[in-house]
Scaffold this active site. Structure first.
Site, PDB file in Angstrom:
ATOM      1  N   HIS A 168       0.859  -1.197   0.000  1.00  0.00           N
ATOM      2  CA  HIS A 168       0.000   0.000   0.000  1.00  0.00           C
ATOM      3  C   HIS A 168       0.890   1.240   0.000  1.00  0.00           C
ATOM      4  O   HIS A 168       1.953   1.255   0.602  1.00  0.00           O
ATOM      5  CB  HIS A 168      -0.905   0.010   1.246  1.00  0.00           C
ATOM      6  CG  HIS A 168      -2.092   0.906   1.092  1.00  0.00           C
ATOM      7  ND1 HIS A 168      -2.031   2.246   1.322  1.00  0.00           N
ATOM      8  CD2 HIS A 168      -3.352   0.638   0.683  1.00  0.00           C
ATOM      9  CE1 HIS A 168      -3.223   2.774   1.094  1.00  0.00           C
ATOM     10  NE2 HIS A 168      -4.035   1.836   0.701  1.00  0.00           N
ATOM     11  N   ASP A 215      -7.885  -5.459  -0.042  1.00  0.00           N
ATOM     12  CA  ASP A 215      -8.333  -6.356  -1.119  1.00  0.00           C
ATOM     13  C   ASP A 215      -7.927  -7.804  -0.896  1.00  0.00           C
ATOM     14  O   ASP A 215      -8.277  -8.666  -1.712  1.00  0.00           O
ATOM     15  CB  ASP A 215      -7.762  -5.856  -2.451  1.00  0.00           C
ATOM     16  CG  ASP A 215      -8.347  -4.502  -2.818  1.00  0.00           C
ATOM     17  OD1 ASP A 215      -7.578  -3.564  -3.055  1.00  0.00           O
ATOM     18  OD2 ASP A 215      -9.582  -4.382  -2.803  1.00  0.00           O
TER      19      ASP A 215
END
Ligand code: SDX
Length: 431
Positions: A308, A366
């Site tokens: 991320h 996700d």
């Protein structure tokens, strides 16, 4: 309000440029470079905006090092446990938790806007049956400006409010109908006696021959998934919505742009790519081969659902999602789901591997969401549309904040030009 007491001093060749600094409620101080080009005759250069704040916002805050996510100051863990999606929508839109009366009024307003203009069904029918639902959502949402022109004047606060309610209310219908169209089943209309996530599940899975009894475990899990995806600071799709909105484009066009950006596998498309990766890995014994590929600079393969831009610790949403996956699959009696076992073993191995540890790569939102959605009966193609319907409240809240910001200007970045200097035209016979 921005304070201007602090200053940053830049020495640029023979020039000394003083720039104001501002302190946030939370997070790093910022250097206000709005006057840099005028006073220093230079641009800054930050492809991917790794160190650049694009706006001032009061909506969401992420502490990437601590793995903290706040919506209007409330932690995502508390909201996921104690709140529900429409209450979170109210919080993101208006800045505070609603009273019981405010919540009831808001839920009624959303419930009464869930239907789509009947003629929009023709749009769905113009697509091939195998069209990706995200292609349909981009088209349908963009077309809404043609069907709801009475909520496109961005200068009118009331029209902005109506557009926000319409977007939040109609996205589940649009997503459900995109799914129904892809499986060749008739569209199912929303019902006003169902809560938001139950309504969505029923529109997806009910058929004329047999109604769909909403499983409260699944509607609670779906509601939690929507809360976890609702907003996330200035991510790529939210920045797309803000940039589109900065030109004065109507709200439906802006949300359609956000949907298009979210579709990418590096962003919202990662939930579909992650489940397809877990399926490709197939069994726990094949994990080392994929870990090796993810670390290989010459191999474009990356662990989908990992890493991320902001989180350099666990994505707090991934933690809640992992708990929810255990709970939902356990309650559905499929706790020995192979995909879940592969995901857990992959996470365990990666988090002990020097490459992932040194680069601070952790599971993100996700990584587990697709496992829950698959257990609910959704095909992988519906994972990103569900992310889009959840993120619509974040997009529209950020869009409203931008439009109402008196310092707002059209977004127009500069560049570092490294192309050819001016040169004269050469006739074709002389080339
Ligand atoms: C979302 O921004 C948001 O808030 C997004 C989001 C939201 O709610 O809106 O949180 C939703 O988009 C989550 C992210 C979903 N995407 C994925 O899961 C795709 C896989 N992840 C990567 O593509 C990547 O981690 C990104 C795109 C998420 C972040 O990319 P960055 O910040 O540009 O980081 P990077 O590519 O510079 O990576 C840093 C290093 C690189 O190695 P070096 O060049 O330094 O040697 O880490 C490596 C990368 O190669 N790396 C990975 C990796 N992610 C980063 N290596 C293997 N597998 C990965 N998943």
């Amino acid at each position: 309000m921005l304070d201007n007491q602090m200053k940053a001093t830049l020495q640029i060749r023979d020039k000394t440029v003083e720039l104001p600094m501002h302190s946030p409620t939370l997070g790093p101080d910022v250097i206000d470079i709005r006057k840099l080009y005028a006073e220093g005759d230079v641009f800054t250069y930050d492809p991917g905006f790794t160190s650049t704040a694009s706006c001032e916002s009061t909506i969401t805050y992420i502490d990437g090092d601590e793995g903290v996510l706040l919506y209007r100051g409330f932690s995502i863990d508390e909201l996921a446990e104690k709140s529900h999606f429409l209450e979170v929508c109210y919080l993101l839109l208006y800045g505070d938790l609603p009273t019981a009366e405010q919540l009831e009024d808001f839920e009624t307003r959303v419930t009464r806007h869930t239907m789509l203009h009947e003629q929009m069904q023709n749009f769905f029918r113009g697509f091939r049956r195998d069209a990706h639902p995200m292609a349909i959502m981009v088209g349908i949402v963009g077309a809404m400006s043609a069907f709801y022109p009475d909520s496109t004047d961005i200068a009118d606060p009331w029209q902005r409010e109506v557009a926000a309610i319409r977007m939040i209310a109609k996205m589940p219908t649009i997503a459900a109908w995109a799914y129904k169209y892809s499986v060749g089943q008739p569209f199912v209309y929303p019902r006003n006696d169902l809560d938001y996530s139950s309504n969505f599940l029923r529109m997806c899975f009910a058929v004329p021959a047999e109604d769909y009894e909403v499983n409260p475990i699944l509607s609670r899990a779906m509601d939690r998934i929507m809360t976890l995806h609702a907003d996330h600071e200035q991510n790529a799709s939210t920045s797309t919505v803000r940039l589109a909105g900065s030109s004065g484009a109507n709200p439906f066009a802006c949300i359609s742009a956000g949907i298009a950006c979210l579709w990418g596998p590096a962003h919202g498309g990662a939930n579909q790519a992650c489940l397809e990766m877990l399926r490709e890995i197939g069994t726990v014994d094949r994990i080392p081969e994929y870990i090796k590929r993810a670390k290989d600079k010459d191999d474009p393969f990356r662990l989908m659902g990992f890493g991320h831009r902001v989180y350099k610790n666990f994505d707090p949403r991934a933690k809640v999602m992992a708990q929810s996956a255990d709970e939902v699959l356990g309650l559905l009696g499929i706790e020995n789901n192979e995909t879940l076992q592969v995901a857990k073993e992959l996470e365990r191995i990666a988090l002990e591997d020097e490459y992932f540890v040194s680069k601070k790569l952790y599971p993100n939102v996700d990584f587990y969401s697709g496992i829950i959605l698959e257990a609910m009966g959704f095909p992988t193609s519906m994972f990103t549309p569900i992310f889009a319907l959840s993120r619509t409240v974040g997009w529209i809240s950020q869009w409203k904040e931008m439009i109402a910001d008196p310092s707002q200007k059209i977004g127009r970045p500069r560049q570092l030009y490294v192309g050819p200097a001016r040169r004269d035209y050469v006739e074709v016979e002389n080339r």
